[in-house]
Structures are given as C-alpha cells and as structure tokens.
Enzyme design. Structure first.
Site, PDB file in Angstrom:
ATOM      1  N   GLY A  49      -2.916  -6.416  -4.073  1.00 48.16           N
ATOM      2  CA  GLY A  49      -4.726  -6.883  -4.388  1.00 48.16           C
ATOM      3  C   GLY A  49      -4.214  -4.820  -5.161  1.00 48.16           C
ATOM      4  O   GLY A  49      -4.403  -4.402  -6.308  1.00 48.16           O
ATOM      5  N   CYS A  50      -3.920  -3.959  -3.793  1.00 45.22           N
ATOM      6  CA  CYS A  50      -3.775  -2.439  -3.732  1.00 45.22           C
ATOM      7  C   CYS A  50      -3.069  -2.582  -4.870  1.00 45.22           C
ATOM      8  O   CYS A  50      -2.381  -1.528  -4.943  1.00 45.22           O
ATOM      9  CB  CYS A  50      -3.487  -2.238  -2.350  1.00 45.22           C
ATOM     10  SG  CYS A  50      -4.732  -3.335  -1.405  1.00 45.22           S
ATOM     11  N   THR A  51      -1.375  -2.250  -4.795  1.00 49.01           N
ATOM     12  CA  THR A  51      -0.253  -2.165  -5.678  1.00 49.01           C
ATOM     13  C   THR A  51      -1.126  -2.315  -6.835  1.00 49.01           C
ATOM     14  O   THR A  51      -0.812  -1.317  -7.557  1.00 49.01           O
ATOM     15  CB  THR A  51       0.788  -3.354  -5.689  1.00 49.01           C
ATOM     16  OG1 THR A  51       1.050  -3.060  -4.089  1.00 49.01           O
ATOM     17  CG2 THR A  51       1.440  -2.816  -6.649  1.00 49.01           C
ATOM     18  N   ALA A  54      -3.718   0.879  -7.625  1.00 51.21           N
ATOM     19  CA  ALA A  54      -2.644   1.799  -7.379  1.00 51.21           C
ATOM     20  C   ALA A  54      -1.945   2.546  -8.980  1.00 51.21           C
ATOM     21  O   ALA A  54      -1.737   3.690  -8.960  1.00 51.21           O
ATOM     22  CB  ALA A  54      -1.708   1.986  -6.085  1.00 51.21           C
TER      23      ALA A  54
END
Length: 158
Positions: A49-51, A54
C-alpha cells in the site's frame, strides 16, 4: 464537525518539524513557507500500500508542483530504509524519517486504529495540505493508499 481530540483540522497551525530525509539531510516544514505543502504520513516503506501511494505521488509530482505544491512523505522508517525504498521504486518524492514518531504524534497520525477487524496502535495513513503561511488547509485521516492521490488532486481542483 468538531475535530477528534489530538487531531488537526483546517485552520490549525501545522506543527513545524525538522526531520532527516533518505540521505540524512535535515528538511523542515518552515523551509517550505511561501509554498503549499502536501504532507502525507504512511506506515512503512516497501509495503504494498505504501509503495502504491508513494509511486502515485511520484507520478503526479509535476502536477502538484505546477499547482504550487511541494510533497513530503513521512514514516517511522530510518533514513537508510527510505533510501532503499527510493532506489527500489525510483521515487522522486521527498521522504522523511520519524523513527521516534514525534511528528506522527503531533499530527495525530499515530494511535489506535482498526486493521483487519482488530484494534491496533500504529500509523494512521493521513494527508495534510499546509498553506503558504503554515496553517492546515485540509486534514484527511484514515485515507486509502490506492486512489488517494487521484482523490486529493480532485479535492484540490488541481
């Protein structure tokens, strides 16, 4: 709608901070005065999710810049992990390390949340738009990683 205790709302002063980036250089919110800043908080570098989030910010960096916004991502990761994340995903967004979670706490982006039906304590995925004078213009808590950047661009009419 009143703000939840410990959470920021439009009109509140944005808590200032100085944190190390992926290269260990100090970056401060005050250094961005005169420009609008999108500050987003995410749980952990190199997670799916964070990838996605970003990469979405990186893919839209020029769109934000042309509209007068700088973009800063903050997580509790170390600068070393952020550097690996940046390299692996070819990220161009500024990533800052907040391992002691002081800034996360100041923004109300760390605390109790529900994950997969369980109450846990951790980073609450959140995004703040700070105006040129350093005040909160928008505060978004519990955002979804996927689709968030597109929604933010719509909300900001960019």
């Amino acid at each position: 709608m009143p703000a939840t205790p410990g959470r920021l709302a439009a009109g509140d002063p944005a808590p200032d901070f100085t944190l190390p980036d992926a290269d260990g250089n100090e970056v401060s919110l005050a250094g961005h005065r005169g420009r609008k800043v999108v500050v987003y908080f995410y749980p952990a570098a190199m997670t799916p999710g964070c990838t996605k989030e970003a990469c979405d910010f990186t893919d839209n960096l020029e769109v934000f810049a042309k509209a007068g916004y700088d973009v800063i991502g903050v997580s509790p990761d170390t600068p070393e992990k952020l550097a690996k994340f940046r390299e692996k995903e070819s990220l161009r967004v500024t990533l800052l390390a907040d391992p002691d979670r002081a800034v996360l706490n100041a923004y109300g982006a760390y605390g109790e949340k529900t994950s997969y039906g369980k109450k846990i304590t951790g980073v609450i995925r959140s995004t703040f738009v700070v105006d040129e004078a350093g005040a909160i213009e928008h505060a978004f808590y519990n955002v979804r990683a996927t689709g968030h950047v597109a929604k933010l661009l719509r909300d900001l009419a960019v």
